[in-house]
Each structure stands twice: as C-alpha cells, then as structure tokens.
Design a protein around this motif. Structure first.
Motif, PDB file in Angstrom:
ATOM      1  N   ASP A  13     -12.945  89.331 -36.236  1.00  0.00           N
ATOM      2  CA  ASP A  13     -11.683  88.952 -36.890  1.00  0.00           C
ATOM      3  C   ASP A  13     -10.663  88.566 -35.840  1.00  0.00           C
ATOM      4  OD1 ASP A  13     -12.669  89.661 -39.413  1.00  0.00           O
ATOM      5  OD2 ASP A  13     -11.934  91.718 -39.244  1.00  0.00           O
ATOM      6  N   MET A  14      -9.958  87.477 -36.076  1.00  0.00           N
ATOM      7  CA  MET A  14      -8.777  87.177 -35.276  1.00  0.00           C
ATOM      8  C   MET A  14      -7.550  87.539 -36.099  1.00  0.00           C
ATOM      9  SD  MET A  14      -6.819  83.761 -34.128  1.00  0.00           S
ATOM     10  CE  MET A  14      -5.197  84.060 -33.371  1.00  0.00           C
ATOM     11  N   PHE A  15      -6.634  88.312 -35.516  1.00  0.00           N
ATOM     12  CA  PHE A  15      -5.406  88.698 -36.193  1.00  0.00           C
ATOM     13  C   PHE A  15      -4.344  88.955 -35.138  1.00  0.00           C
ATOM     14  CE2 PHE A  15      -7.886  92.445 -35.269  1.00  0.00           C
ATOM     15  CZ  PHE A  15      -6.966  93.368 -34.819  1.00  0.00           C
ATOM     16  N   TYR A  16      -3.148  89.250 -35.566  1.00  0.00           N
ATOM     17  CA  TYR A  16      -2.085  89.621 -34.623  1.00  0.00           C
ATOM     18  C   TYR A  16      -1.381  90.863 -35.150  1.00  0.00           C
ATOM     19  CZ  TYR A  16       1.410  87.506 -37.759  1.00  0.00           C
ATOM     20  OH  TYR A  16       2.221  87.215 -38.836  1.00  0.00           O
ATOM     21  N   ARG A  17      -0.668  91.553 -34.252  1.00  0.00           N
ATOM     22  CA  ARG A  17      -0.135  92.874 -34.626  1.00  0.00           C
ATOM     23  C   ARG A  17       1.347  92.879 -34.970  1.00  0.00           C
ATOM     24  NH1 ARG A  17      -3.516  94.467 -29.970  1.00  0.00           N
ATOM     25  NH2 ARG A  17      -5.441  95.404 -30.787  1.00  0.00           N
ATOM     26  N   SER A  18       2.123  91.919 -34.467  1.00  0.00           N
ATOM     27  CA  SER A  18       3.552  91.885 -34.788  1.00  0.00           C
ATOM     28  C   SER A  18       4.040  90.445 -34.780  1.00  0.00           C
ATOM     29  CB  SER A  18       4.368  92.727 -33.796  1.00  0.00           C
ATOM     30  OG  SER A  18       4.206  92.240 -32.481  1.00  0.00           O
ATOM     31  N   ASN A  19       5.024  90.175 -35.610  1.00  0.00           N
ATOM     32  CA  ASN A  19       5.545  88.814 -35.725  1.00  0.00           C
ATOM     33  C   ASN A  19       6.324  88.418 -34.470  1.00  0.00           C
ATOM     34  OD1 ASN A  19       4.691  88.151 -38.421  1.00  0.00           O
ATOM     35  ND2 ASN A  19       6.268  89.549 -39.186  1.00  0.00           N
TER      36      ASN A  19
END
Length: 487
Positions: A34-40
């Motif tokens: 999975d590719m994701f990010y943790r904070s905007n």
C-alpha cells in the motif's frame, strides 16, 4: 516527448532485495503493498492526489536494457545469473489507485500493488517519487486557488523549480488543482493546457521610454495586452502610460479584450486600489489588475482582507516548490503475502513505538461516505476486500485510535463510492487517463464535496478515516500476536 526508461530510477536497496528474493527462490511470491501518507501537507485539511498518468507511463516502459544491465554489472554487487534474469523483466501484477484530482486523506491507500514481490519492490521508489511530488504541488495549488476566491491563479514558477521535471510536472499538478494557466510552454505542449504570460521589465528597459515600450507591446499583442507598470514609478508613470495606450487602442477601434496591468512590487494592496481608481476614472473599469511578487495563499488571503482590487494572481516560487512544506510524506508498506497453498492473503503489519506508524494489514479497499442530502464527505472507510457496504443498512463508524468515538449512520441517510479503481491487471493497463483539463474539472467537483470547515487555510476540521470492525479486529489480533501494546 519521447518515452523515458526510468527503470533505474530506484534506490539501490530495491535491487539488492530483488537479488535476495531471486536467490531465495521467492521472486514469484505474490504480495500486496500500500502507498499512503500519514499527515496532510501544509497542515491542510486534505490533499489532492496527482501523478497517476506518469506512474502508468513508468510501468508501461519498465524494462532493463543492455546499458542498464552493464551498469549494474559494473557495480560488482550483482550476480551474473540475476542480471541475466533481469533482461526479460516485465511487470505482470495488478495496480489499483485513487484517480487523479481526488481529495484524499491520511492513512488510506492511494495505490495498492498486487504483484510478485520482486516487481512490487522495484517500483516503490519511482512510484513514491512521482506521486509524492505531484500530490504535494497539487495540494499547495489548491490552497492558493482557494485563497484567490474565484480569481484566476496563474502558475509562474518554472524558473524557480528544482529542475526541469519539477517545473513541468509541478505545473501539471497545479493545473489539476485549479490554476487557469501556466507560464511553462513545454507543459502547455505536453498536456494541452493554457499557457499565459505578459512581458518582463527588460522589455520596458530595452526601449527609449516606457510609453514607447507599451505602445510596441500593444501593437504586437492587441488582444492580450497586459502591461507591467512598475519598472520605474507605478503611480506616476506606469499606470498613466498604460491608460494612454488603452485610450489609443480604443480610439483606433481595437477591441479591448484580455487587457490590463500587472503589479510586481511594492505595497500591492495600496497600489492595486489606487490603480483601480485611476483605471475606473479613465473608463477602463473592466481592465484586469494582476499581481505577482512572491505570493502564496497567506499573502493573497491577507491582501483580500485589505481590500486589494487584484483579480488575477501570478504565483511562482512558493507554489512550484511548496516552499513552506517541501515534501509529501508518502510511504509504501507491505500489507499481505499470498499463501500459495490456499490462495489467501496472510496479513502483515509493521509495528512501531510511534502509534501513527503502525500499518493497517491485509487486502483492503476504501469507501467514501457522503451525506445524502448535502453531498459532503462524512468519512472515508477502510475495510477488507471482501466487505461490501450497503446504503440500505445502518453503519457504525468509529475512530480507529479513540474507539469510543462512534457515529451511527442510519440506512438511507448516506451514499458510498469505492475509491480504488483498477489501473493494471496482469501487467496490462486497463485505465485511460483523462486529460489534465478534465482532471481539473473533476478536482473542482471533488473539492465541492468538502465541508467549508475542512478547507480552512488554518486549523481545518479533520475528515475522519475509519476502519471497519473486521479490519480493526485483524489489526488488534496482530498487535496481540506480537505482544504490542498501543500507547
């Protein structure tokens, strides 16, 4: 533009791990990343997903040519049999992704890769490089466009971008997020987007005087005559000379279309208000007043509060570099490994002393849940692939960390949309990317699904990303298995 082979646009450890999988005879083990990010970024309430078209180009051109093989051989790191294996390398897996221009939130997969582990490992770096950069600039541009409150925003950052690719693809991302045009001519050609620009101070300085320079420019570009008025003295020289030229054009019967002035220095609030008064008095109330000069969303918002009469904004350095937040924190994590005996995916979890870094395991999908009356986003809902949400059944949402925070949605009160769409199946692309301008229109609709509170430039409301009960139970079971206690 010619297609580029970016196969070696990767970190060395991806290739060393690939050799390890090859030696261990696990090269064909199917996994999920999975590719994701943790904070905007920018402390924003959301982000904008961009870069998928370039990921598709990268995957379609993924191969090791003779020069690649010989370079790798020269490093003296890799075995000859492994290098020969790479000659026939091809991506054969599946990729799912959230479409470009979508509003996205932390911790939800933007891209899901299901592929043999060697293939899934290789593409990590390039995938992150492409999507992190464009999503960062698209998010920054969306903030600038929001601050402009309907005025046109022009992307003017090429000369300050960190290299040609950052300038080209940053401009593309800015267009997706709502800019009306870019100064980048190559971007205009590659992606069929509007190119915009006026002239520099050097144009004025190359003539005997300012008025002569303005007249020459108006003669050359009578239907796109925006005059830069701050080379010498904005109020005493620049604007009066621009008005003189506009009068001469009107008297000559030249239709005044797409005309106006540009301010590039000084107190933009004060100068724009004085410029508006002078233009109105001369009968040019429809003249565009554009401004540049190291603008960003905060300066634009402040100028709006001060009553500035600017209605077109040229934004360069702070947009194309996302100067106040220069990186998008996307990561790529293993989520599951396929059991060859029964064909089921074994969930995998990454643990950390930092609870934010604990991953969500398993083969997952995402539903977006909308308020049926308003069309606004209520929450995003991550669940396992075999789960199906029904709008005809009540749904309980709960925070995956503070689980006592719960919201019940009654049947019929909400609508759902699955976010991840198939992009590659068995190595073949099954997705056709829309044009940049089509993505731009889609992005505008996406932004309309956000509550106003989520779009605030400062201290925005957080949109919830919740886990299904089944996924939460799986996660908790794995945490217990590894004797991990969340803090």
């Amino acid at each position: 533009m010619d297609k580029r082979n970016l196969t070696l646009l990767t970190d060395l450890y991806e290739l060393t791990m690939m050799q390890g999988y090859y030696v261990e005879n696990s090269a064909n083990e199917t996994v999920i990343f999975d590719m994701f990010y943790r904070s905007n970024p920018n402390k924003n309430g959301y982000a904008i997903c961009a870069g998928l078209e370039q990921v598709i180009d990268y995957i379609n051109n993924l191969h090791f040519d003779d020069e690649d093989i010989e370079y790798l051989r020269s490093t003296k790191i890799f075995r000859d049999d492994f290098l020969e294996y790479l000659r026939n390398f091809k991506f054969t897996g599946d990729i799912y992704a959230i479409p470009e221009g979508s509003v996205i939130f932390p911790r939800e997969p933007l891209v899901k890769v299901i592929a043999p582990i060697m293939q899934a490992q290789l593409i990590e770096t390039a995938l992150l490089n492409i999507i992190n950069h464009q999503s960062l600039i698209a998010t920054k541009a969306a903030r600038v466009v929001l601050a402009a409150e309907g005025d046109g925003v022009m992307e003017f950052g090429l000369r300050r971008a960190q290299g040609p690719d950052a300038g080209i693809y940053g401009a593309r991302a800015a267009m997706i997020a709502g800019c009306v045009g870019t100064s980048n001519v190559l971007c205009g050609r590659m992606f069929d987007v509007p190119v915009l620009g006026t002239h520099a101070h050097s144009w004025i300085m190359s003539f005997p005087d300012e008025l002569t320079a303005f007249r020459a420019y108006a003669k050359t570009f009578p239907t796109a005559c925006t005059l830069l008025v701050d080379t010498y003295d904005t109020l005493k020289s620049g604007i009066p000379n621009a008005i003189t030229v506009f009068k001469e054009m009107r008297e000559a019967g030249i239709p005044l279309k797409n005309y106006g002035i540009r301010l590039d220095s000084g107190d933009l609030a004060y100068l724009s208000k004085r410029a508006k008064e002078m233009l109105d008095e001369a009968g040019f109330s429809d003249a565009v007043i554009s401004a540049s000069n190291d603008l960003d969303e905060n300066i634009i918002s402040s100028l709006k509060l001060q009553g500035a009469t600017i209605n077109r904004w040229g934004v360069g350095t702070n947009l194309i570099t996302s100067k106040d937040c220069p990186a998008f924190g996307g990561v790529y994590k293993l989520a599951a490994v396929k059991d060859d005996k029964n064909g089921e995916f074994i969930p995998k979890i990454k643990l950390s002393e930092n609870a934010e870094k604990i991953t969500n395991p398993g083969n997952k999908k995402i539903y977006r849940i909308y308020n049926k009356k308003t069309g606004k986003i209520i929450a995003d809902y991550i669940c396992l692939e075999d789960e199906i949400l029904s709008e005809d059944e009540s749904l309980m949402l709960f925070d995956p960390v503070e689980t006592w925070k719960r919201t019940k949605l009654n049947a019929g009160s909400f609508e759902v949309k699955e976010l991840l769409v198939p992009v590659f199946k068995n190595g073949e692309c099954v997705y056709k990317s829309p044009s940049v301008m089509e993505i731009r229109d889609f992005c505008k609709k996406e932004l309309d699904t956000l509550w106003d509170e989520s779009k605030r430039l400062a201290y925005p409301h957080e949109t919830y990303v919740d886990l299904s009960q089944k996924l939460w139970d799986m996660r908790y079971e794995l945490l217990q298995k590894y004797h991990y206690q969340e803090l």
